[in-house]
Enzyme design. Structure first.
Site, mmCIF file in Angstrom:
data_model
loop_
_atom_site.group_PDB
_atom_site.id
_atom_site.type_symbol
_atom_site.label_atom_id
_atom_site.label_comp_id
_atom_site.label_asym_id
_atom_site.label_seq_id
_atom_site.Cartn_x
_atom_site.Cartn_y
_atom_site.Cartn_z
ATOM 1 N N HIS A 256 0.838 -1.201 0.000
ATOM 2 C CA HIS A 256 0.000 0.000 0.000
ATOM 3 C C HIS A 256 0.874 1.253 0.000
ATOM 4 C CE1 HIS A 256 -3.855 1.973 1.867
ATOM 5 N NE2 HIS A 256 -3.849 2.036 0.536
ATOM 6 N N ASP B 191 -5.647 4.326 4.014
ATOM 7 C CA ASP B 191 -7.070 4.451 3.725
ATOM 8 C C ASP B 191 -7.802 4.971 4.958
ATOM 9 O OD1 ASP B 191 -6.614 3.440 1.226
ATOM 10 O OD2 ASP B 191 -7.224 1.386 1.722
ATOM 11 N N HIS C 184 -14.019 4.377 0.418
ATOM 12 C CA HIS C 184 -13.088 4.902 1.417
ATOM 13 C C HIS C 184 -12.293 6.034 0.753
ATOM 14 C CE1 HIS C 184 -10.608 1.992 -0.835
ATOM 15 N NE2 HIS C 184 -9.571 2.795 -0.521
ATOM 16 N N HIS D 216 -8.498 7.094 -0.175
ATOM 17 C CA HIS D 216 -7.083 6.750 -0.230
ATOM 18 C C HIS D 216 -6.294 8.066 -0.170
ATOM 19 C CE1 HIS D 216 -3.440 4.565 -1.443
ATOM 20 N NE2 HIS D 216 -3.177 5.626 -2.224
#
Length: 259
Positions: free
Chosen positions: A152, A156, A231, A233
């Protein structure tokens, strides 16, 4: 035997004293023949039966009354002068007080301007969380096959679709539109030279070239691009492009934001 007068405050002579002096002065004039010419017509016009009223006595009365009028006039002039002086002093004091009040008002206005500028400077240098009252649902560098890099590149924030998204600080929009796997996204060049990215947006409320301030709403969160659910990011970067990411949590904390 010689007598001396005690020293002390000078007092105005009484009416009788003034009259005595006038009589003495007029007697002197009479001796020289001056009053005689003035008194003669008055004596001629006086009834012989009048009880010893002479031109000399009339001259004394006239002189005394004239002295009183002159003295009264002098007193009135002095009173007028004192009143004018008092009025001038009051006007000067009023002008002085007005100048003091004006200077104080100007200083207060200047202080308010300085305080407002300082408050604005602090506000523009303040950072906020991109989503109010949210929390991090997926951390930085989390491993998963969902990401092409294998980990990642941001964090998030939990957010339902349509949740307001805010600029974390002051900056200029350098990208606003479709971002491939990021879906609808926004990239901001921050005033300190770093960059922030906001991805998977349902709608975008800014345009390229627009400047933004901390806490300004720039978009609504969503579920666009490569995502398994709605969500936000969020990425922090050293440059505008993918691959220049840095730890977003450390970045926000370094700017005073608790995450």
């Amino acid at each position: 035997m010689a007598f001396t007068r005690a020293t002390g405050k000078h007092r105005r002579a009484s009416r009788s004293a003034r009259t005595t002096r006038n009589l003495a002065g007029i007697a002197t004039l009479a001796a020289s023949g001056v009053v005689a010419s003035v008194a003669s017509p008055a004596l001629a016009a006086t009834d012989e039966s009048a009880p010893h009223e002479t031109g000399l006595q009339q001259a004394v009365v006239v002189g005394d009354e004239l002295a009183v009028r002159i003295e009264a006039q002098a007193d009135a002039q002095q009173a007028t002068a004192e009143a004018n002086a008092a009025r001038a002093k009051a006007e000067a004091e009023a002008v002085r007080l007005a100048e003091v009040a004006k200077k104080k008002a100007e200083e207060e206005r200047a202080a308010k301007v300085r305080a407002a500028r300082e408050a604005e400077r602090k506000r523009l240098n303040t950072f906020v969380a991109p989503v109010t009252g949210s929390y991090v649902s997926t951390g930085y560098k989390a491993s998963s096959g969902l990401w092409s890099s294998g980990s990642h590149t941001g964090i998030d924030f939990h957010a339902a679709s349509g949740t307001p998204v805010h600029a974390v600080g002051s900056g200029t929009i350098v990208e606003a539109g479709w971002g491939g796997a990021y879906g609808n996204n926004i990239v901001i060049r921050m005033n300190d030279g770093t960059y922030t990215q906001y991805g998977h947006l349902s709608s975008i409320g800014v345009t390229v070239g627009q400047t933004v301030t901390p806490g300004q709403q720039i978009a609504l969160s969503g579920n666009t691009g490569n995502t398994t659910g709605p969500h936000l990011h969020f990425e922090a970067r050293t440059g505008p492009d993918y691959g220049s990411d840095i730890d977003p949590i450390a970045y926000l904390r370094a700017h005073g934001v608790t995450v």
